[in-house]
Design a protein around this motif. Sequence first.
Motif, PDB file in Angstrom:
ATOM      1  N   VAL A  19       0.824  -1.213   0.000  1.00  0.00           N
ATOM      2  CA  VAL A  19       0.000   0.000   0.000  1.00  0.00           C
ATOM      3  C   VAL A  19       0.856   1.260   0.000  1.00  0.00           C
ATOM      4  N   MET A  20       1.766   1.386   0.949  1.00  0.00           N
ATOM      5  CA  MET A  20       2.569   2.600   1.049  1.00  0.00           C
ATOM      6  C   MET A  20       3.531   2.740  -0.129  1.00  0.00           C
ATOM      7  N   THR A  21       4.105   1.629  -0.559  1.00  0.00           N
ATOM      8  CA  THR A  21       5.014   1.692  -1.707  1.00  0.00           C
ATOM      9  C   THR A  21       4.257   2.054  -2.981  1.00  0.00           C
ATOM     10  N   SER A  22       3.035   1.540  -3.124  1.00  0.00           N
ATOM     11  CA  SER A  22       2.231   1.883  -4.304  1.00  0.00           C
ATOM     12  C   SER A  22       1.823   3.352  -4.275  1.00  0.00           C
ATOM     13  N   ALA A  23       1.506   3.874  -3.079  1.00  0.00           N
ATOM     14  CA  ALA A  23       1.158   5.290  -2.956  1.00  0.00           C
ATOM     15  C   ALA A  23       2.347   6.160  -3.342  1.00  0.00           C
ATOM     16  N   ALA A  24       3.538   5.786  -2.878  1.00  0.00           N
ATOM     17  CA  ALA A  24       4.735   6.548  -3.234  1.00  0.00           C
ATOM     18  C   ALA A  24       4.991   6.494  -4.730  1.00  0.00           C
ATOM     19  N   ALA A  25       4.825   5.320  -5.333  1.00  0.00           N
ATOM     20  CA  ALA A  25       5.021   5.191  -6.777  1.00  0.00           C
ATOM     21  C   ALA A  25       4.009   6.029  -7.553  1.00  0.00           C
ATOM     22  N   ALA A  26       2.759   6.060  -7.057  1.00  0.00           N
ATOM     23  CA  ALA A  26       1.723   6.857  -7.728  1.00  0.00           C
ATOM     24  C   ALA A  26       2.036   8.346  -7.688  1.00  0.00           C
ATOM     25  N   LEU A  27       2.830   8.763  -6.704  1.00  0.00           N
ATOM     26  CA  LEU A  27       3.275  10.155  -6.621  1.00  0.00           C
ATOM     27  C   LEU A  27       4.425  10.455  -7.579  1.00  0.00           C
ATOM     28  N   GLY A  28       4.968   9.402  -8.192  1.00  0.00           N
ATOM     29  CA  GLY A  28       6.106   9.587  -9.082  1.00  0.00           C
ATOM     30  C   GLY A  28       7.443   9.556  -8.363  1.00  0.00           C
ATOM     31  N   VAL A  29       7.443   9.112  -7.104  1.00  0.00           N
ATOM     32  CA  VAL A  29       8.686   9.028  -6.347  1.00  0.00           C
ATOM     33  C   VAL A  29       9.503   7.852  -6.871  1.00  0.00           C
ATOM     34  N   GLU A  30      10.746   8.088  -7.194  1.00  0.00           N
ATOM     35  CA  GLU A  30      11.588   7.045  -7.764  1.00  0.00           C
ATOM     36  C   GLU A  30      11.915   5.971  -6.726  1.00  0.00           C
ATOM     37  N   GLY A  31      12.043   4.749  -7.211  1.00  0.00           N
ATOM     38  CA  GLY A  31      12.448   3.647  -6.357  1.00  0.00           C
ATOM     39  C   GLY A  31      11.308   2.798  -5.842  1.00  0.00           C
ATOM     40  N   PHE A  32      10.075   3.070  -6.296  1.00  0.00           N
ATOM     41  CA  PHE A  32       8.921   2.317  -5.818  1.00  0.00           C
ATOM     42  C   PHE A  32       8.116   1.784  -6.997  1.00  0.00           C
ATOM     43  N   GLU A  33       7.380   0.696  -6.742  1.00  0.00           N
ATOM     44  CA  GLU A  33       6.535   0.069  -7.757  1.00  0.00           C
ATOM     45  C   GLU A  33       5.080   0.158  -7.338  1.00  0.00           C
ATOM     46  N   ASN A  34       4.216   0.517  -8.266  1.00  0.00           N
ATOM     47  CA  ASN A  34       2.787   0.657  -7.982  1.00  0.00           C
ATOM     48  C   ASN A  34       2.100  -0.689  -8.180  1.00  0.00           C
ATOM     49  N   ARG A  35       2.311  -1.592  -7.246  1.00  0.00           N
ATOM     50  CA  ARG A  35       1.805  -2.952  -7.380  1.00  0.00           C
ATOM     51  C   ARG A  35       0.286  -3.024  -7.293  1.00  0.00           C
ATOM     52  N   LEU A  36      -0.347  -2.047  -6.667  1.00  0.00           N
ATOM     53  CA  LEU A  36      -1.791  -2.102  -6.444  1.00  0.00           C
ATOM     54  C   LEU A  36      -2.588  -1.208  -7.385  1.00  0.00           C
ATOM     55  N   GLY A  37      -1.922  -0.537  -8.314  1.00  0.00           N
ATOM     56  CA  GLY A  37      -2.643   0.291  -9.272  1.00  0.00           C
ATOM     57  C   GLY A  37      -3.277   1.523  -8.665  1.00  0.00           C
ATOM     58  N   VAL A  38      -2.616   2.135  -7.695  1.00  0.00           N
ATOM     59  CA  VAL A  38      -3.121   3.370  -7.087  1.00  0.00           C
ATOM     60  C   VAL A  38      -3.098   4.483  -8.130  1.00  0.00           C
ATOM     61  N   PRO A  39      -4.162   5.288  -8.235  1.00  0.00           N
ATOM     62  CA  PRO A  39      -4.192   6.349  -9.261  1.00  0.00           C
ATOM     63  C   PRO A  39      -3.093   7.387  -9.047  1.00  0.00           C
ATOM     64  N   GLU A  40      -2.531   7.872 -10.143  1.00  0.00           N
ATOM     65  CA  GLU A  40      -1.464   8.858 -10.073  1.00  0.00           C
ATOM     66  C   GLU A  40      -1.970  10.155  -9.451  1.00  0.00           C
ATOM     67  N   SER A  41      -1.111  10.800  -8.682  1.00  0.00           N
ATOM     68  CA  SER A  41      -1.483  12.031  -7.984  1.00  0.00           C
ATOM     69  C   SER A  41      -0.226  12.742  -7.553  1.00  0.00           C
ATOM     70  N   SER A  42      -0.394  13.904  -6.945  1.00  0.00           N
ATOM     71  CA  SER A  42       0.745  14.575  -6.316  1.00  0.00           C
ATOM     72  C   SER A  42       0.572  14.658  -4.808  1.00  0.00           C
ATOM     73  N   ILE A  43      -0.613  14.229  -4.324  1.00  0.00           N
ATOM     74  CA  ILE A  43      -0.904  14.163  -2.884  1.00  0.00           C
ATOM     75  C   ILE A  43      -1.486  12.789  -2.610  1.00  0.00           C
ATOM     76  N   ALA A  44      -0.854  12.026  -1.718  1.00  0.00           N
ATOM     77  CA  ALA A  44      -1.372  10.704  -1.356  1.00  0.00           C
ATOM     78  C   ALA A  44      -1.450  10.601   0.156  1.00  0.00           C
ATOM     79  N   VAL A  45      -2.626  10.238   0.647  1.00  0.00           N
ATOM     80  CA  VAL A  45      -2.854  10.062   2.074  1.00  0.00           C
ATOM     81  C   VAL A  45      -3.206   8.603   2.321  1.00  0.00           C
ATOM     82  N   VAL A  46      -2.468   7.957   3.205  1.00  0.00           N
ATOM     83  CA  VAL A  46      -2.748   6.576   3.595  1.00  0.00           C
ATOM     84  C   VAL A  46      -3.307   6.589   5.015  1.00  0.00           C
ATOM     85  N   VAL A  47      -4.581   6.232   5.146  1.00  0.00           N
ATOM     86  CA  VAL A  47      -5.252   6.185   6.441  1.00  0.00           C
ATOM     87  C   VAL A  47      -5.240   4.738   6.923  1.00  0.00           C
TER      88      VAL A  47
END
Length: 405
Positions: A19-47
């Motif tokens: 979850v957290m790695t996919s959120a980081a990848a969806a933000l475009g942060v290098e070094g992470f894989e979006n394994r869960l298909g989280v939508p791309e964004s520039s703000i990601a909140v994990v509750v």
Amino acid sequence: MATALPAPPDYAGAHLRHVMTSAAAALGVEGFENRLGVPESSIAVVVMVDGLGDENLARHTGHARFLASAWRSGRSARTLDVGAPATTAVSLTSLGTGLTPGETGMLGYDLYAPHLGRVVNMLSGWPDDLDPSSWQPHPTVLQRAQSAGAEVLTVSRPQFRSSQLTRASLSGGEFRGAERIEHRFAAAADWIGGHRKSGGTRRGPATPLLVYLYVDELDRTGHREGTASPRWREYLEGLNAAAERFSMQLAQRFGERATVLLTADHGMVDVPHAAGIDVAEREDLLGGVEHTAGDPRMMYLHTLPHADPGQIADLWRRALGESAWVLTRQEAVDAGWFGPVNDTALPRIGNVIIAARDDIAFFDTRRSGPGVREMVGQHGSLTELERKVPLLELTGRTFDPATPV
């Protein structure tokens, strides 16, 4: 084995650790894989909602209509596995590092520390002679994201700012503390707004913002009163209202630049008081056992050097019958319960593992004291109720249907 074992957690697929790695990848942060298909964004909140299993939510959708609307959607919801044991210290560390329990060595609520020769608690009982950064040495997703250029925030209860579990599993970025659920969401909104002030001229892409927000009221209440209690439903209603207000504010202000993900660390089973088994009262089962550890629904038995774990496992199987899965450490490791297990983590797992199948729990009041027997909500085992948690997108966006999970 008389009772077929449950399937191991799906560490490679739809699992909480992504979850957290996919959120980081969806933000475009290098070094992470979006394994869960989280939508791309520039703000990601994990509750992270402690104790809100998928089935726990399903049974109370009338008290959480906003969350239920996302939960019912095939496009905005997924069901994830958690690791073994299904417990907070294990799940938060997998979420926070992107790794399996066997890699992090965070393998239960109470764990045997071989170099100390005693059992230690992973939530609130860390001793001064156990260094969190040595016990769990892997960098966190928050640390890695911050190093890669993202702005990072944790919002939780104030007392968790520098707790040992935070240091071991969720270090990185800024911290804001608030006691009430709605105040935590307000703190996150305020921080995001401070980094996305309107006006002025901005050149280039916005700095990615990654927020981790922790809610523990449901877990605390579930332990004390059960998930069917009025107080538990009251906290669910409060969470639902705060999450709806926060998510809609972000959606209205930032549109597809923001995504809010809600998930959980485990589900909960309400265990009748009479179904609690205190092993301190069962000397017939403790021959060859030096330490007990683990969780109330996944107990670890650490055996004496001369004892045969296979014989002890057989003894417990005969005593418990179909009410629990009983297996040796090697059987559990070979079955994939903990993912890949390194040499440091291996001795933290009991030589014998007792995992509840029915609505029962195991205690050792010699170690925990008698108060643990008063707890209603329990977790730790790999039943569907405990291991399955929701992953909801709350701003109206959808997961990538082409992502294989």
